[in-house]
Design a protein around this motif. Sequence first.
Motif, PDB file in Angstrom:
ATOM      1  N   TYR A 109       6.967  16.146  -1.998  1.00 36.02           N
ATOM      2  CA  TYR A 109       6.224  14.947  -1.619  1.00 36.02           C
ATOM      3  C   TYR A 109       6.725  13.691  -2.342  1.00 36.02           C
ATOM      4  N   SER A 110       6.539  12.578  -1.666  1.00 32.79           N
ATOM      5  CA  SER A 110       6.873  11.269  -2.233  1.00 32.79           C
ATOM      6  C   SER A 110       5.819  10.256  -1.799  1.00 32.79           C
ATOM      7  N   TYR A 111       5.802   9.143  -2.491  1.00 34.27           N
ATOM      8  CA  TYR A 111       5.049   7.990  -2.012  1.00 34.27           C
ATOM      9  C   TYR A 111       5.898   7.248  -0.981  1.00 34.27           C
ATOM     10  N   LYS A 112       5.250   6.696   0.023  1.00 39.92           N
ATOM     11  CA  LYS A 112       5.889   5.744   0.922  1.00 39.92           C
ATOM     12  C   LYS A 112       5.164   4.417   0.774  1.00 39.92           C
ATOM     13  N   LEU A 113       5.917   3.342   0.610  1.00 41.42           N
ATOM     14  CA  LEU A 113       5.332   2.018   0.436  1.00 41.42           C
ATOM     15  C   LEU A 113       5.329   1.256   1.757  1.00 41.42           C
ATOM     16  N   THR A 140       3.892  -5.813  -9.469  1.00 41.65           N
ATOM     17  CA  THR A 140       2.523  -5.519  -9.906  1.00 41.65           C
ATOM     18  C   THR A 140       1.915  -4.332  -9.161  1.00 41.65           C
ATOM     19  N   THR A 141       2.745  -3.601  -8.414  1.00 40.65           N
ATOM     20  CA  THR A 141       2.266  -2.423  -7.688  1.00 40.65           C
ATOM     21  C   THR A 141       2.029  -1.268  -8.659  1.00 40.65           C
ATOM     22  N   LYS A 162       0.846  -1.187   0.000  1.00 41.52           N
ATOM     23  CA  LYS A 162       0.000   0.000   0.000  1.00 41.52           C
ATOM     24  C   LYS A 162       0.884   1.242   0.000  1.00 41.52           C
ATOM     25  N   SER A 163       0.353   2.317  -0.568  1.00 42.41           N
ATOM     26  CA  SER A 163       1.134   3.548  -0.658  1.00 42.41           C
ATOM     27  C   SER A 163       0.455   4.680   0.109  1.00 42.41           C
TER      28      SER A 163
END
Length: 291
Positions: free
Chosen positions: A119-123, A150-151, A64-65
Amino acid sequence: MVQLSPAEKSYLYDSLTQHPIIRPDLRSIHQYRPLVAKTSFLPGSNGSARIRTEDGSECIVSVKSKVVVTSQESNLVDVDIDIIGYRDDSNYVSNLKFQIMNLLQQNFPHEVLKLTARYSYKLFIDCIIISHNSYPLSLLSLTTYLALKTTRLPLLISDVNDDEVAEQPTFSDDWDNAKYLEDCLDNGKKFQPPIFITIGVVGSNLILDPSFEEEQVLENGLVLSFYNDKVITPISNTNFAVNSNNSNFKGLDPKVLVKAIAVCNKYCPSIIKALESLIEQDNDDNDGSIF
């Protein structure tokens, strides 16, 4: 899981040290146990995968992000592991978590997670081992590989230059516009997450993906990391038989390590290719089985 008697261990040890080798399940030295896998099956996740092996082991990984302020995060990849039957704070679980997290944090193209100047995505990678017989690190790693491959991340539609603009990023509502992590890499680079491979040492023989029975007679249990088509660090020597008294375990001969690296470099590309083929099969709505 049935522990072998001393007589059974002696017989198995002799079988694994001879030439040609005879493994209990008749696999060749470099053959993985057959497994079936499925990807992108959890609707609430950005990516997901499940692997089940023929001995009943099963692992599920969800990715999830979350949008975060880059300067406030020390790491953009977080891993959590839950193993049925083990406390979350046990040394066994903590060690597996550390190995997976360390491998990903050190060998992950973090540029694919960058959204804007601020900003960034965090997984968040959540791993659940529903059942396992043998040492589960490789099972965890391969399932995580499939989940990350597959993300998909929502498409950013706001401005990426937000140093002087106090606004949150906005995204497309159409999930069909979401991009795979590989699509976020520059110059058409290929996204291949790092994986762990387990190799058992018995005499002069190296066996890939040792089973629970084989783990009880190993002289060494090697964990090798593979990334960008080559073996990388960390490399460790571990007693895989954590719930068995393995009296054969001993110090590692450096020549064996060199041989193991060569074996990993030779056969890991085939493992990666099999995982990639599975993803293609899943995209065609086929049930995926590999190896």
